[in-house]
Motif scaffolding. Sequence first.
Motif, PDB file in Angstrom:
ATOM      1  N   LYS A   1       0.819  -1.216   0.000  1.00 15.48           N
ATOM      2  CA  LYS A   1       0.000   0.000   0.000  1.00 15.48           C
ATOM      3  C   LYS A   1       0.853   1.265   0.000  1.00 15.48           C
ATOM      4  N   ALA A   2       2.097   1.132   0.444  1.00 19.85           N
ATOM      5  CA  ALA A   2       3.011   2.277   0.423  1.00 19.85           C
ATOM      6  C   ALA A   2       3.774   2.375  -0.893  1.00 19.85           C
ATOM      7  N   ALA A   3       3.632   1.363  -1.757  1.00 19.69           N
ATOM      8  CA  ALA A   3       4.447   1.274  -2.970  1.00 19.69           C
ATOM      9  C   ALA A   3       3.870   2.091  -4.116  1.00 19.69           C
ATOM     10  N   ASP A   4       4.756   2.508  -5.004  1.00 17.11           N
ATOM     11  CA  ASP A   4       4.336   3.063  -6.288  1.00 17.11           C
ATOM     12  C   ASP A   4       4.121   1.942  -7.301  1.00 17.11           C
ATOM     13  N   VAL A   5       4.966   0.908  -7.227  1.00 15.21           N
ATOM     14  CA  VAL A   5       4.874  -0.231  -8.139  1.00 15.21           C
ATOM     15  C   VAL A   5       5.241  -1.493  -7.369  1.00 15.21           C
TER      16      VAL A   5
END
Length: 371
Positions: free
Chosen positions: A261-265
Amino acid sequence: MEAYVEELCGALWESGRVDRVTVVTSRLPGGDAAERAPSGTTVFRYPAADVITNFPLPMPSRGLGRSLRAAGKPRPDVVIGNTRFFPASLLALAQSRGLGVPYVHIEHGSDYVQLDNPAVAAVARGYDRTIGRTVLRQADHVIAISEAARGFVAELARRSVPVVYRGLPLSALAQTPAAPDAERLATGRPILVYAGRLIDGKGVRDLVEAVSRLEPAVLCVMLGDGPRREDLEQQAREHAVEDRFAFLGYRPEEEVVAWMKAADVVVNPSYTEGLPTSVLLAAACQRAVVATDVGGTREATPDGEAALLVPPRDPAALAAALQRVLDDPGLRARLAAAGFERVRGRFDWQRCVESLLALSSDRVPRAGAPH
């Protein structure tokens, strides 16, 4: 337990149609003695050796005998095993025959095990063509977790089987917040997340190579452990990009979801997959996915629609796809939205449980016979 087994046990119990769920699985030397199990589930562990990494071999012992005897009292209505390459599936087949109950096999693989060592790979393929094939042919019922896995069963065992997709705990995923350490570790950089074992077949060396080509710098969070961890850390140092990686080791699924959920990809560079859990979780978390076009990945997230898929063993193509998604916020948003809609409508534990219970009742014809 693997997340698939844990969630399946929970779904079986929550269906209200199962009185008892018992799991018999391995405990490797040095493994965590703590056991978390879903409601209604009892877990027995037996000693095992990791002869081929991440494929535990049951060791003849009193502990193994005690686990099998305990799991058989009272006698279950069905024995379910997973993945023909795991020796535990042969154990499950033997247990079902000893108890006189049906054996239902769930096949997760879509190809032979991918290993860098040619000698070990040859042994693994020989195992599949003898013991693995026997498990698939002798099971009373076989289901595949994806179309890709179904094709592999047809090739290896000459058996036609149905596809039953797994489910996803969408409600629980929606309630999980993003990882609190993400901003501190990222220091303003885009975040990539890889979740999986650090082994040859997962393409993790290709990922390090790809990340070294990205500009500007990113933070790649590696969630998982395995025998290649030190090699990967050394590879990152050789490329002078060690500051782009955070090797956090094994993390429970809740923490994996929080990091996604904190990721961009979310990235999955694997060489083979039945149906990649990390890709499904990423789509369920509404995150853009870049992955290799192997096994059931395309079924979960079609290329160009719900993910960008690239050929396996191609770090340059992987880097180009990652760069494209990182550079285009609109593309990231479109992939994330399409991926979520796809998994929300297709991957449902209730449907999976209904299919399993229908087979387990043994009131239906065999899923397919060897031919």
